[in-house]
Write a protein that holds these residues in place. Structure first.
Motif, PDB file in Angstrom:
ATOM      1  N   GLY A  84       6.989 -18.628  -3.991  1.00  0.00           N
ATOM      2  CA  GLY A  84       7.738 -17.363  -4.379  1.00  0.00           C
ATOM      3  C   GLY A  84       7.291 -16.356  -3.586  1.00  0.00           C
ATOM      4  O   GLY A  84       6.830 -16.369  -2.386  1.00  0.00           O
ATOM      5  N   ASP A  85       7.643 -15.176  -4.087  1.00  0.00           N
ATOM      6  CA  ASP A  85       7.262 -13.782  -3.426  1.00  0.00           C
ATOM      7  C   ASP A  85       5.824 -13.337  -3.457  1.00  0.00           C
ATOM      8  O   ASP A  85       5.407 -12.263  -3.396  1.00  0.00           O
ATOM      9  CB  ASP A  85       8.326 -12.915  -3.971  1.00  0.00           C
ATOM     10  N   ASN A  86       4.895 -14.071  -4.122  1.00  0.00           N
ATOM     11  CA  ASN A  86       3.652 -13.619  -4.538  1.00  0.00           C
ATOM     12  C   ASN A  86       2.705 -13.522  -3.168  1.00  0.00           C
ATOM     13  O   ASN A  86       2.358 -14.362  -2.387  1.00  0.00           O
ATOM     14  CB  ASN A  86       2.805 -14.663  -5.529  1.00  0.00           C
ATOM     15  N   LEU A  87       2.297 -12.144  -2.835  1.00  0.00           N
ATOM     16  CA  LEU A  87       1.654 -12.042  -1.531  1.00  0.00           C
ATOM     17  C   LEU A  87       0.271 -12.511  -1.379  1.00  0.00           C
ATOM     18  O   LEU A  87      -0.457 -12.975  -0.527  1.00  0.00           O
ATOM     19  CB  LEU A  87       1.801 -10.645  -1.306  1.00  0.00           C
ATOM     20  N   GLU A  88      -0.346 -12.659  -2.519  1.00  0.00           N
ATOM     21  CA  GLU A  88      -1.804 -12.885  -2.492  1.00  0.00           C
ATOM     22  C   GLU A  88      -1.672 -14.439  -2.411  1.00  0.00           C
ATOM     23  O   GLU A  88      -2.578 -14.936  -1.655  1.00  0.00           O
ATOM     24  CB  GLU A  88      -2.395 -12.527  -3.803  1.00  0.00           C
ATOM     25  N   LEU A  89      -0.918 -15.299  -3.061  1.00  0.00           N
ATOM     26  CA  LEU A  89      -0.888 -16.720  -2.953  1.00  0.00           C
ATOM     27  C   LEU A  89      -0.493 -17.056  -1.483  1.00  0.00           C
ATOM     28  O   LEU A  89      -1.321 -17.760  -0.968  1.00  0.00           O
ATOM     29  CB  LEU A  89       0.090 -17.131  -3.739  1.00  0.00           C
ATOM     30  N   ILE A  90       0.264 -16.229  -0.921  1.00  0.00           N
ATOM     31  CA  ILE A  90       0.800 -16.483   0.794  1.00  0.00           C
ATOM     32  C   ILE A  90      -0.336 -16.241   1.694  1.00  0.00           C
ATOM     33  O   ILE A  90      -0.764 -17.122   2.429  1.00  0.00           O
ATOM     34  CB  ILE A  90       2.063 -15.887   0.853  1.00  0.00           C
ATOM     35  N   ASN A  98      -5.054 -21.595   8.172  1.00  0.00           N
ATOM     36  CA  ASN A  98      -5.427 -21.212   9.540  1.00  0.00           C
ATOM     37  C   ASN A  98      -4.322 -20.760  10.433  1.00  0.00           C
ATOM     38  O   ASN A  98      -4.114 -20.932  11.514  1.00  0.00           O
ATOM     39  CB  ASN A  98      -6.445 -22.028  10.526  1.00  0.00           C
ATOM     40  N   TYR A  99      -3.254 -20.033   9.711  1.00  0.00           N
ATOM     41  CA  TYR A  99      -2.224 -19.749  10.483  1.00  0.00           C
ATOM     42  C   TYR A  99      -2.458 -18.191  11.137  1.00  0.00           C
ATOM     43  O   TYR A  99      -2.198 -17.183  10.348  1.00  0.00           O
ATOM     44  CB  TYR A  99      -0.670 -19.515   9.515  1.00  0.00           C
ATOM     45  N   VAL A 100      -2.875 -18.400  12.255  1.00  0.00           N
ATOM     46  CA  VAL A 100      -3.626 -17.309  12.764  1.00  0.00           C
ATOM     47  C   VAL A 100      -2.418 -16.113  13.084  1.00  0.00           C
ATOM     48  O   VAL A 100      -2.702 -14.856  12.808  1.00  0.00           O
ATOM     49  CB  VAL A 100      -4.251 -17.528  14.299  1.00  0.00           C
ATOM     50  N   ASN A 101      -1.486 -16.016  13.780  1.00  0.00           N
ATOM     51  CA  ASN A 101      -0.340 -15.345  14.098  1.00  0.00           C
ATOM     52  C   ASN A 101       0.077 -14.455  12.752  1.00  0.00           C
ATOM     53  O   ASN A 101       0.246 -13.306  12.668  1.00  0.00           O
ATOM     54  CB  ASN A 101       0.658 -15.827  14.689  1.00  0.00           C
ATOM     55  N   ALA A 102       0.478 -15.223  11.760  1.00  0.00           N
ATOM     56  CA  ALA A 102       0.864 -14.936  10.546  1.00  0.00           C
ATOM     57  C   ALA A 102      -0.175 -13.982   9.746  1.00  0.00           C
ATOM     58  O   ALA A 102       0.153 -12.822   9.255  1.00  0.00           O
ATOM     59  CB  ALA A 102       1.604 -15.934   9.496  1.00  0.00           C
ATOM     60  N   GLY A 103      -1.454 -14.358   9.796  1.00  0.00           N
ATOM     61  CA  GLY A 103      -2.544 -13.405   9.371  1.00  0.00           C
ATOM     62  C   GLY A 103      -2.616 -12.416  10.030  1.00  0.00           C
ATOM     63  O   GLY A 103      -2.974 -11.192   9.522  1.00  0.00           O
ATOM     64  N   ARG A 104      -2.691 -12.320  11.351  1.00  0.00           N
ATOM     65  CA  ARG A 104      -2.565 -11.133  12.051  1.00  0.00           C
ATOM     66  C   ARG A 104      -1.476 -10.184  11.781  1.00  0.00           C
ATOM     67  O   ARG A 104      -1.516  -8.836  11.860  1.00  0.00           O
ATOM     68  CB  ARG A 104      -2.529 -11.545  13.629  1.00  0.00           C
ATOM     69  N   ALA A 105      -0.297 -10.664  11.433  1.00  0.00           N
ATOM     70  CA  ALA A 105       0.834  -9.917  11.088  1.00  0.00           C
ATOM     71  C   ALA A 105       0.426  -9.182   9.767  1.00  0.00           C
ATOM     72  O   ALA A 105       0.634  -7.830   9.682  1.00  0.00           O
ATOM     73  CB  ALA A 105       2.171 -10.724  11.108  1.00  0.00           C
ATOM     74  N   LEU A 106      -0.208  -9.982   8.792  1.00  0.00           N
ATOM     75  CA  LEU A 106      -0.326  -9.350   7.486  1.00  0.00           C
ATOM     76  C   LEU A 106      -1.431  -8.135   7.816  1.00  0.00           C
ATOM     77  O   LEU A 106      -1.685  -7.163   7.329  1.00  0.00           O
ATOM     78  CB  LEU A 106      -0.826 -10.335   6.463  1.00  0.00           C
ATOM     79  N   GLU A 107      -2.521  -8.454   8.573  1.00  0.00           N
ATOM     80  CA  GLU A 107      -3.489  -7.607   8.947  1.00  0.00           C
ATOM     81  C   GLU A 107      -3.142  -6.167   9.563  1.00  0.00           C
ATOM     82  O   GLU A 107      -3.610  -5.109   8.983  1.00  0.00           O
ATOM     83  CB  GLU A 107      -4.623  -8.010   9.886  1.00  0.00           C
ATOM     84  N   GLU A 108      -2.238  -6.310  10.278  1.00  0.00           N
ATOM     85  CA  GLU A 108      -1.385  -5.113  10.849  1.00  0.00           C
ATOM     86  C   GLU A 108      -0.676  -4.258   9.580  1.00  0.00           C
ATOM     87  O   GLU A 108      -1.024  -3.143   9.705  1.00  0.00           O
ATOM     88  CB  GLU A 108      -0.661  -5.412  12.197  1.00  0.00           C
ATOM     89  N   ILE A 109      -0.126  -5.034   8.911  1.00  0.00           N
ATOM     90  CA  ILE A 109       0.737  -4.340   7.787  1.00  0.00           C
ATOM     91  C   ILE A 109      -0.336  -3.581   7.202  1.00  0.00           C
ATOM     92  O   ILE A 109      -0.194  -2.586   6.710  1.00  0.00           O
ATOM     93  CB  ILE A 109       1.430  -5.513   7.173  1.00  0.00           C
ATOM     94  N   TYR A 110      -1.366  -4.447   6.661  1.00  0.00           N
ATOM     95  CA  TYR A 110      -2.484  -3.715   5.804  1.00  0.00           C
ATOM     96  C   TYR A 110      -3.253  -2.404   6.305  1.00  0.00           C
ATOM     97  O   TYR A 110      -3.629  -1.417   5.811  1.00  0.00           O
ATOM     98  CB  TYR A 110      -3.472  -4.696   5.511  1.00  0.00           C
ATOM     99  N   TYR A 111      -3.214  -2.608   7.678  1.00  0.00           N
ATOM    100  CA  TYR A 111      -3.796  -1.284   8.590  1.00  0.00           C
ATOM    101  C   TYR A 111      -2.992  -0.290   8.278  1.00  0.00           C
ATOM    102  O   TYR A 111      -3.491   0.930   8.052  1.00  0.00           O
ATOM    103  CB  TYR A 111      -4.086  -1.604   9.897  1.00  0.00           C
ATOM    104  N   ARG A 112      -1.534  -0.610   8.511  1.00  0.00           N
ATOM    105  CA  ARG A 112      -0.584   0.689   8.620  1.00  0.00           C
ATOM    106  C   ARG A 112      -0.037   1.228   7.192  1.00  0.00           C
ATOM    107  O   ARG A 112       0.100   2.239   7.031  1.00  0.00           O
ATOM    108  CB  ARG A 112       0.645   0.106   9.418  1.00  0.00           C
ATOM    109  N   ILE A 113      -0.115   0.041   6.301  1.00  0.00           N
ATOM    110  CA  ILE A 113       0.429   0.463   4.940  1.00  0.00           C
ATOM    111  C   ILE A 113      -0.448   0.366   3.886  1.00  0.00           C
ATOM    112  O   ILE A 113      -1.182  -0.627   3.660  1.00  0.00           O
ATOM    113  CB  ILE A 113       1.739  -0.355   4.573  1.00  0.00           C
ATOM    114  N   LYS A 115      -1.954  -1.560   0.759  1.00  0.00           N
ATOM    115  CA  LYS A 115      -1.790  -2.733   0.283  1.00  0.00           C
ATOM    116  C   LYS A 115      -1.021  -2.275  -1.131  1.00  0.00           C
ATOM    117  O   LYS A 115      -0.168  -3.278  -1.310  1.00  0.00           O
ATOM    118  CB  LYS A 115      -3.070  -3.270   0.154  1.00  0.00           C
ATOM    119  N   THR A 116      -1.111  -1.432  -1.762  1.00  0.00           N
ATOM    120  CA  THR A 116      -0.839  -1.116  -3.272  1.00  0.00           C
ATOM    121  C   THR A 116       0.687  -0.926  -3.195  1.00  0.00           C
ATOM    122  O   THR A 116       1.445  -1.329  -3.939  1.00  0.00           O
ATOM    123  CB  THR A 116      -1.612  -0.051  -4.070  1.00  0.00           C
ATOM    124  N   ASN A 117       1.097  -0.496  -1.776  1.00  0.00           N
ATOM    125  CA  ASN A 117       2.457  -0.126  -1.946  1.00  0.00           C
ATOM    126  C   ASN A 117       3.599  -1.057  -1.655  1.00  0.00           C
ATOM    127  O   ASN A 117       4.595  -1.241  -1.991  1.00  0.00           O
ATOM    128  CB  ASN A 117       2.662   0.851  -0.476  1.00  0.00           C
TER     129      ASN A 117
END
Length: 373
Positions: A84-90, A98-113, A115-117
């Motif tokens: 579903g849309d559950n970000l924590e499960l994803i 070990n999906y490295v690229n997707a993991g880096r994308a999330l890390e970048e989002i968390y750095y800029r935004i 997480k609670t938002n």
């Protein structure tokens, strides 16, 4: 393979090598391209600077587009869709597989935004990646380059783009400066209504001004100046908000030039108050035992200090005092007007504004502004 054929193959590979390595060469980060553009701009190489700023904008968009594609690809996997849309499960799935690229994308989002938002929503995270493609700093510097080359209309459009993207500024406090840049460009193009609109927008962030909807504070300040004079005014009131000083000053000059003396006085009171508050607080910082006594003593002290003396020239201190007094005269507050003129007439450093004040004391009149601000 014959020596001749071997030589032909080697020669062919040598011809291909530069093109291959050029393709493999990593593109420069968007922030590095921006810094290179700034260096070129400051050296006057505007063409080179513009290319670098446009490259920075393109590289930023390319960087976040790749991250967006990586995250979309992950979210398209059937196992992930079942989460579903559950970000924590994803996020747990990404780490486990070990999906490295997707993991880096999330890390970048968390750095800029924060997480609670994201409200634990993968779709919101994806939407943020789309928003992060914008680069307000690059838009601003592109505008600065066009301004330096005299293309003010293009510069205004670029400043507007940067302002619309202000939520992504590395330094959020820079947003009002974008409005000042637009106001100044409109002023140079003699688009005074647009200049006024931008300056008023800056003042929307001035709580003392914007929240005084019934003009209680402004009326109180005016009464103090009219009945108690400048010294009592500066004893009772202090307001240090340097960020809105220029907006109040320019609007005061503009309204005076267009015959709106009451509105001019309102803004110039704030400008005069902020100017003197900054001077008093700076003297308190330099001289721990300093305390304000009179406006004449304050300025006598200030003009003996080169840094503060240069500052009063920069903020058009004496011009502000003169037009505040003359605006008061325009609305019938003669006593307050004469006090400002008298103050200027006693200050040799006031130059032109001293001469005008002396003339007003001899024969008061509503002076027409010779030029727009």
């Amino acid at each position: 393979m014959s020596p001749k054929r071997l030589w032909t193959v080697c020669a062919f590979l040598l011809l291909l090598a530069p093109r291959y390595w050029a393709q493999q060469k990593p593109e420069r980060p968007y922030w590095f391209a921006l810094e290179q553009g700034k260096l070129a701009f400051r050296s006057g190489a505007y063409g080179e600077a513009l290319l670098a700023f446009e490259d920075a904008r393109a590289q930023r968009r390319s960087t976040y587009t790749r991250m967006e594609e990586d995250l979309v690809a992950l979210l398209s996997i059937s196992e992930v869709r079942r989460l579903g849309d559950n970000l924590e499960l994803i996020e747990t799935y990404i780490a486990g597989k070990n999906y490295v690229n997707a993991g880096r994308a999330l890390e970048e989002i968390y750095y800029r935004i924060p997480k609670t938002n994201l409200e634990n929503s993968a779709q919101k995270a994806l939407a943020e990646l789309g928003r992060l493609k914008d680069y307000p700093e690059a838009e601003y510097w592109i505008g600065e380059t066009y301004r330096a080359e005299g293309e003010l209309s293009i510069a205004i459009r670029q400043y507007q783009k940067a302002y619309e993207q202000r939520g992504l500024l590395e330094n959020p406090a820079f947003a009002p400066e974008l409005l000042y840049k637009m106001a100044e460009a409109h002023r140079l193009r003699q688009e005074y209504t647009e200049m006024e609109r931008r300056l008023v927008e800056i003042l929307a962030g001035d709580s003392l001004w914007s929240e005084d909807t019934d003009s209680f504070v402004r009326n109180a300040m005016t009464r103090t100046l009219e009945t108690g004079g400048i010294n009592q005014f500066m004893t009772l009131y202090r307001y240090n908000n340097a960020g809105v000083l220029r907006a109040h000053t320019l609007l005061g000059f503009y309204y005076y030039a267009t015959g709106r003396h009451s509105r001019a006085a309102e803004h110039l009171i704030f400008a005069f108050l902020i100017q003197n508050t900054i001077l008093i607080e700076e003297l308190n910082r330099i001289q721990y035992d300093y305390s304000f006594t009179t406006i004449n003593e304050l300025i006598d002290t200030v003009v003996r200090m080169s840094s503060l003396s240069a500052y009063i020239e920069e903020i058009e201190y004496f011009k502000t005092a003169y037009y505040l007094g003359t605006a008061f005269f325009g609305i019938g507050k003669t006593k307050a007007a004469q006090e400002f003129w008298d103050y200027l007439s006693r200050n040799v450093r006031a130059g032109e504004w001293r001469g005008r004040a002396v003339a007003q004391l001899m024969s008061p009149y509503v002076e027409k502004a010779l030029e727009m601000p």
